[in-house]
Design a protein around this motif. Sequence first.
Motif, PDB file in Angstrom:
ATOM      1  N   ALA A  61       0.842  -1.142  -0.023  1.00 36.77           N
ATOM      2  CA  ALA A  61       0.145   0.010   0.056  1.00 36.77           C
ATOM      3  C   ALA A  61       1.077   1.343  -0.004  1.00 36.77           C
ATOM      4  O   ALA A  61       0.594   1.941  -0.839  1.00 36.77           O
ATOM      5  CB  ALA A  61      -0.902  -0.076   1.167  1.00 36.77           C
ATOM      6  N   SER A  89      -7.911   7.234  -6.229  1.00 41.43           N
ATOM      7  CA  SER A  89      -7.162   6.256  -6.138  1.00 41.43           C
ATOM      8  C   SER A  89      -6.398   5.878  -4.941  1.00 41.43           C
ATOM      9  O   SER A  89      -6.396   4.828  -4.175  1.00 41.43           O
ATOM     10  CB  SER A  89      -6.152   6.155  -7.319  1.00 41.43           C
ATOM     11  OG  SER A  89      -6.549   5.841  -8.592  1.00 41.43           O
ATOM     12  N   THR A  90      -6.293   6.959  -4.211  1.00 39.69           N
ATOM     13  CA  THR A  90      -5.505   6.927  -2.856  1.00 39.69           C
ATOM     14  C   THR A  90      -6.686   6.201  -1.807  1.00 39.69           C
ATOM     15  O   THR A  90      -6.218   5.634  -1.061  1.00 39.69           O
ATOM     16  CB  THR A  90      -5.259   8.336  -2.345  1.00 39.69           C
ATOM     17  OG1 THR A  90      -4.206   8.888  -3.103  1.00 39.69           O
ATOM     18  CG2 THR A  90      -4.503   8.462  -0.931  1.00 39.69           C
ATOM     19  N   VAL A  91      -7.977   7.016  -1.995  1.00 37.67           N
ATOM     20  CA  VAL A  91      -8.833   6.529  -1.060  1.00 37.67           C
ATOM     21  C   VAL A  91      -9.011   4.875  -1.349  1.00 37.67           C
ATOM     22  O   VAL A  91      -9.149   4.246  -0.399  1.00 37.67           O
ATOM     23  CB  VAL A  91     -10.161   7.315  -1.119  1.00 37.67           C
ATOM     24  CG1 VAL A  91     -11.330   6.556  -0.121  1.00 37.67           C
ATOM     25  CG2 VAL A  91     -10.005   8.443  -0.848  1.00 37.67           C
ATOM     26  N   GLY A  92      -9.135   4.720  -2.404  1.00 34.95           N
ATOM     27  CA  GLY A  92      -9.210   2.971  -2.988  1.00 34.95           C
ATOM     28  C   GLY A  92      -8.098   2.053  -2.151  1.00 34.95           C
ATOM     29  O   GLY A  92      -8.526   1.143  -1.933  1.00 34.95           O
ATOM     30  N   LEU A 150      -6.301   2.822   0.319  1.00 30.44           N
ATOM     31  CA  LEU A 150      -6.123   2.677   1.739  1.00 30.44           C
ATOM     32  C   LEU A 150      -7.422   1.901   2.202  1.00 30.44           C
ATOM     33  O   LEU A 150      -7.227   0.972   3.241  1.00 30.44           O
ATOM     34  CB  LEU A 150      -6.409   4.111   2.389  1.00 30.44           C
ATOM     35  CG  LEU A 150      -5.370   5.146   2.194  1.00 30.44           C
ATOM     36  CD1 LEU A 150      -5.655   6.460   2.525  1.00 30.44           C
ATOM     37  CD2 LEU A 150      -3.785   4.665   2.841  1.00 30.44           C
ATOM     38  N   ILE A 151      -8.519   1.882   1.496  1.00 30.63           N
ATOM     39  CA  ILE A 151      -9.773   0.873   1.898  1.00 30.63           C
ATOM     40  C   ILE A 151      -9.455  -0.529   1.728  1.00 30.63           C
ATOM     41  O   ILE A 151      -9.456  -1.035   2.466  1.00 30.63           O
ATOM     42  CB  ILE A 151     -11.126   1.364   1.192  1.00 30.63           C
ATOM     43  CG1 ILE A 151     -11.287   2.703   1.715  1.00 30.63           C
ATOM     44  CG2 ILE A 151     -12.028   0.435   1.100  1.00 30.63           C
ATOM     45  CD1 ILE A 151     -12.704   3.362   0.793  1.00 30.63           C
ATOM     46  N   VAL A 152      -8.762  -0.746   0.745  1.00 31.92           N
ATOM     47  CA  VAL A 152      -8.426  -2.210   0.365  1.00 31.92           C
ATOM     48  C   VAL A 152      -7.268  -2.680   1.356  1.00 31.92           C
ATOM     49  O   VAL A 152      -7.421  -4.016   1.909  1.00 31.92           O
ATOM     50  CB  VAL A 152      -7.727  -2.400  -1.149  1.00 31.92           C
ATOM     51  CG1 VAL A 152      -7.304  -3.568  -1.475  1.00 31.92           C
ATOM     52  CG2 VAL A 152      -8.787  -1.879  -2.185  1.00 31.92           C
ATOM     53  N   ALA A 178      -6.667  -1.675   4.366  1.00 29.94           N
ATOM     54  CA  ALA A 178      -7.303  -1.650   5.863  1.00 29.94           C
ATOM     55  C   ALA A 178      -8.284  -2.865   5.680  1.00 29.94           C
ATOM     56  O   ALA A 178      -8.018  -3.764   6.592  1.00 29.94           O
ATOM     57  CB  ALA A 178      -8.207  -0.477   5.791  1.00 29.94           C
ATOM     58  N   CYS A 179      -9.035  -3.201   4.632  1.00 27.83           N
ATOM     59  CA  CYS A 179      -9.745  -4.511   4.680  1.00 27.83           C
ATOM     60  C   CYS A 179      -8.819  -5.745   4.866  1.00 27.83           C
ATOM     61  O   CYS A 179      -9.232  -6.781   5.462  1.00 27.83           O
ATOM     62  CB  CYS A 179     -10.658  -4.437   3.596  1.00 27.83           C
ATOM     63  SG  CYS A 179     -12.049  -3.227   3.401  1.00 27.83           S
ATOM     64  N   TRP A 220      -8.936  -8.223   7.801  1.00 32.25           N
ATOM     65  CA  TRP A 220      -9.290  -9.633   7.593  1.00 32.25           C
ATOM     66  C   TRP A 220      -8.161 -10.584   8.127  1.00 32.25           C
ATOM     67  O   TRP A 220      -8.447 -11.811   8.705  1.00 32.25           O
ATOM     68  CB  TRP A 220      -9.542  -9.767   5.997  1.00 32.25           C
ATOM     69  CG  TRP A 220      -9.696 -11.174   5.716  1.00 32.25           C
ATOM     70  CD1 TRP A 220     -10.939 -11.983   5.809  1.00 32.25           C
ATOM     71  CD2 TRP A 220      -8.865 -12.240   4.859  1.00 32.25           C
ATOM     72  NE1 TRP A 220     -10.655 -13.358   5.242  1.00 32.25           N
ATOM     73  CE2 TRP A 220      -9.249 -13.330   5.049  1.00 32.25           C
ATOM     74  CE3 TRP A 220      -7.334 -11.997   4.592  1.00 32.25           C
ATOM     75  CZ2 TRP A 220      -8.599 -14.672   4.425  1.00 32.25           C
ATOM     76  CZ3 TRP A 220      -6.845 -12.877   4.235  1.00 32.25           C
ATOM     77  CH2 TRP A 220      -7.557 -14.263   4.010  1.00 32.25           C
TER      78      TRP A 220
END
Length: 559
Positions: free
Chosen positions: A16, A37-40, A42-44, A46-47, A51
């Motif tokens: 990341a 893209s930055t938000v995407g 970070l979300i991926v 974090a998930c 997990w």
Amino acid sequence: MQRLGYPARTIVVFAALLALAVHWFVQPFGKEWIWLSTVGILIVAACLVGWRTRQLSRARRSSADLLTALGAATVDIPLNLRTRMPLVLVTGDALASIFDHGAGKPRLVLIGDGAIWLRVDRPQDLPGVALAMRQWRDGQPPDGVVLSMAPALHADADVLSQSLRVVRQALADASRIVSARLPGYVAVYQRLTRLAPADANAALRWHSVSSATPLIDAQRIEAVIRNAESEARRQAGDRYASAHAAALASIIGWTQRVVFGTLTDPRQPATPWALYGAGWIDCGPASDATRPWEQDVQRQTCIAPASVDATPAPWPLPQSLIEAMPRRIPASPRAKAFAHAIGITALAAGLAFLGSGRHNAALLDRVQANLARFASLTPDHDAARRDALQALVADRDELDRYARTGVPLRLSFGLYHGAQLLPALNTAIASYQPPPPPAVVTLDSMSLFDSGKAQLRLGSTRTLVDAVEMIKSHPGKRILVAGHTDNVGDAASNLKLSNARAAALRDWLIEASGIPATQFAVQGYGDTRPIVANDTPEGRAKNRRVEITLVPDSANGSN
């Protein structure tokens, strides 16, 4: 002590951060996507981290007792041997008798000859145990799964087939969860005859076949039967050897049809077992004519096998099955993570080179397009040339700044060639020559008009001949005729008079030159634009004038 497994969360965070660095500094996909893209990313990230954290926590809770028992059983084994000693999971029937080695209750772990044997009481637990073993062994999955089969413990063939389907699905799930193909083995514990051998240990000998590849074919299994028959012939007077050979041939055939058929049938939904070995032993629970194998013998021979008693525990481990077990080359999770980090870095570098190449191509195309546009404009289109010149100056300043302060990352990585365009830009900028100032003919109003009048005097047109010649020598130019006065009198009257005198001069020039009236423009300025002070008679005389100015025709493309 439990070693750390694969650092998945660290790899996710590294990937990341690397993706954000490439995205922000190189911008391979353009500025318009940078925040989305930055938000995407970070979300991926974090998930994935969340997990993985939940997965590890759940695995630790579910395998805490198992890992404690393993630690106690393997306390004398050096830590680095855990990945080198084969670890075999044993599930299926009669595990209590197999793992009962004088401890008062069945053990969870047995350390055999060169292998670690781990009991899995329920086949459904195979995936979780396999995952726990991969963590315990520093990222290495189990080396194999042994299915312990005791046909005498099953009521009928249908119940047995159903249990085999459960085991098949469990091994498929275990292979998937540890991302490795787990070799499968079948160990059949069955009392074959009521007779006792002359050698008490003969009954506890395994008759097996194993391979380093998933291949259990008819010829290999037939060799087990032939070996038993050859031994019976060598011991011609031994009733046990003869009965044992016949019963062994029968149980092997039954195993192929019922057990192997269910585990390897490609028509079943779960992944077929990869069978690497199978073995049979004259040892097992009590049995009678109502059990699946005995019923099969009765159907084949019309003879009901006699009832047999159970073999006392402990029963032998199927050690011979794993002698040809395929050996994995152990790889440290850190080594795997390092290799994955190198791969991720290479991917990021590829994206960086791709983005840099795109940005450099866009820069070169823009500068070359501006140079071509400037070169295509002729001097009589000066307004457009000035616009193109401003674009060239901006390009030159940008490339000069890069040369002085350094090339930004989005243009670097050895792909920047903008410096090669600086000489061409400087040459083009230096070639620009501004157009000469408009041609202006200034005429004395007093020589053309009477005081306060706007009609040309008789004979005054002789002074206008030079003006006509100048106009004719510059075709394509617009002619601006502007009238001016001194500041004597009323300003409004002066403005009106200057405009009338300019109009009168224009009319005469149209008639004298034959130039269309559309090429002329008239403007009266009155006393608003003196060229000298009106304080003296001489100054007022100079300010009383009519000017003829030639300017480029906007209809020809200039502004």
